[in-house]
Design an enzyme around this catalytic site. Structure first.
Site, short mmCIF file in Angstrom:
data_model
loop_
_atom_site.label_atom_id
_atom_site.label_comp_id
_atom_site.label_asym_id
_atom_site.label_seq_id
_atom_site.Cartn_x
_atom_site.Cartn_y
_atom_site.Cartn_z
N ASN A 1 83.61 20.54 21.79
CA ASN A 1 83.03 21.78 22.62
C ASN A 1 82.52 21.51 24.09
O ASN A 1 81.64 22.07 24.54
CB ASN A 1 81.88 22.18 21.81
CG ASN A 1 81.27 23.46 22.13
OD1 ASN A 1 80.09 23.57 22.08
ND2 ASN A 1 82.13 24.45 22.24
N ARG B 1 88.38 22.40 25.32
CA ARG B 1 89.00 23.69 24.79
C ARG B 1 88.47 24.86 24.32
O ARG B 1 88.76 25.83 24.74
CB ARG B 1 90.23 23.15 23.64
CG ARG B 1 91.04 22.16 23.97
CD ARG B 1 91.85 21.58 22.80
NE ARG B 1 90.92 20.51 21.95
CZ ARG B 1 91.23 19.88 20.76
NH1 ARG B 1 92.41 19.95 20.63
NH2 ARG B 1 90.27 19.05 20.43
P1 4NP Z 1 87.58 19.10 22.94
O1 4NP Z 1 88.01 17.83 23.79
O2 4NP Z 1 87.61 18.71 21.72
O3 4NP Z 1 88.48 20.14 23.50
O4 4NP Z 1 86.17 19.60 23.76
C1 4NP Z 1 87.37 16.54 23.59
C2 4NP Z 1 86.01 16.30 24.03
C3 4NP Z 1 85.51 14.92 23.78
C4 4NP Z 1 86.08 14.09 22.74
C5 4NP Z 1 87.40 14.43 22.29
C6 4NP Z 1 88.04 15.69 22.55
N1 4NP Z 1 85.47 12.70 22.80
O5 4NP Z 1 86.37 12.02 22.12
O6 4NP Z 1 84.49 12.49 23.13
#
Ligand code: 4NP
Length: 222
Positions: free
Chosen positions: A14, A17
């Site tokens: 969160n 994307r």
């Molecule tokens: P999101 O991206 O799912 O698009 O917000 C990510 C943000 C952080 C992490 C992985 C994906 N992480 O591993 O911390």
């Protein structure tokens, strides 16, 4: 349905994307004057980034496109799953995790790229700014289609029409395949469509195997 349609975007953290999807969708709604017809939010399946603002690269790309909004990351809850009508996730891992934690989400949760025929929005977290830009344009295309479909179906529901199958979605109209009409539904749909402004002569001709276009109401329309 005269309450707003509730749409929740979900990814892993969160911070990349799903807040981008939220900003893009808010921008698309604003362009059409439809903000009061939708309630929009985003959440993550994981808790690592709860309380943080969005990733600076996501912020930068949203700012470039005039779609930035202040955001604080939060984790998906059961209350979300009960409250939202549509839960649009980015990848299969998100889909599986939502259904694993909340089986009651079945029927409401789907990949956002189903709007474009399928696929996943890849995680840009370990990528660069160009990866974030690619996420932006992929999501924008999917959400244009989603806005059109959701708005058209909402407008039909407001007129008391049982929702027919959507055959194809364009920016300005839905093409509806009304495949197995009962006599009452059939008449109701024909009457409703006949009362709407016509885009083309004969667009709403009601015949067995009916395939017609339904223009999407914008600012001024119901
Ligand atoms: P999101 O991206 O799912 O698009 O917000 C990510 C943000 C952080 C992490 C992985 C994906 N992480 O591993 O911390």
């Amino acid at each position: 349905m005269d309450r707003p349609v509730r749409v929740l975007f979900v990814c892993l953290g969160n911070i990349c994307r799903s807040p981008m999807a939220e900003g893009i969708f808010r921008k698309l709604l604003k362009e059409r004057g439809l903000e009061d017809r939708f309630e929009v939010d985003s959440a993550g399946t994981g808790a690592w980034h709860v309380g943080e603002p969005m990733d600076p690269r996501a912020r930068r790309v949203l700012e470039e496109e005039g779609a930035y909004f202040p955001h604080v990351a939060r984790r998906l809850t059961r209350e979300d799953v009960l409250a939202y009508d549509h839960i649009l996730v980015m990848d299969r891992e998100n889909l599986e995790e939502v259904l694993r934690r909340f089986p009651e989400a079945r029927g409401k949760v789907r990949l956002v790229l189903e709007e474009l025929g399928g696929g996943e929005v890849q995680d840009p977290y370990y990528g660069d700014l160009e990866d974030f830009r690619e996420v932006y344009w992929t999501l924008e295309a999917a959400l244009q289609a989603f806005r059109a479909e959701a708005r058209g179906l909402q407008a039909l529901a407001e007129r008391g029409v049982r929702v027919p199958q959507v055959h194809w979605v364009g920016e300005e109209g839905l093409v509806l395949a009304y495949l197995e009409p009962g006599p009452e539904d059939w008449e109701g749909l024909a009457r409703t469509l006949a009362a709407l402004p016509r885009r083309r002569e004969g667009s709403y001709l009601a015949e067995p195997g009916f395939l017609g276009t339904f223009p999407l109401p914008g600012r001024e329309g119901g």
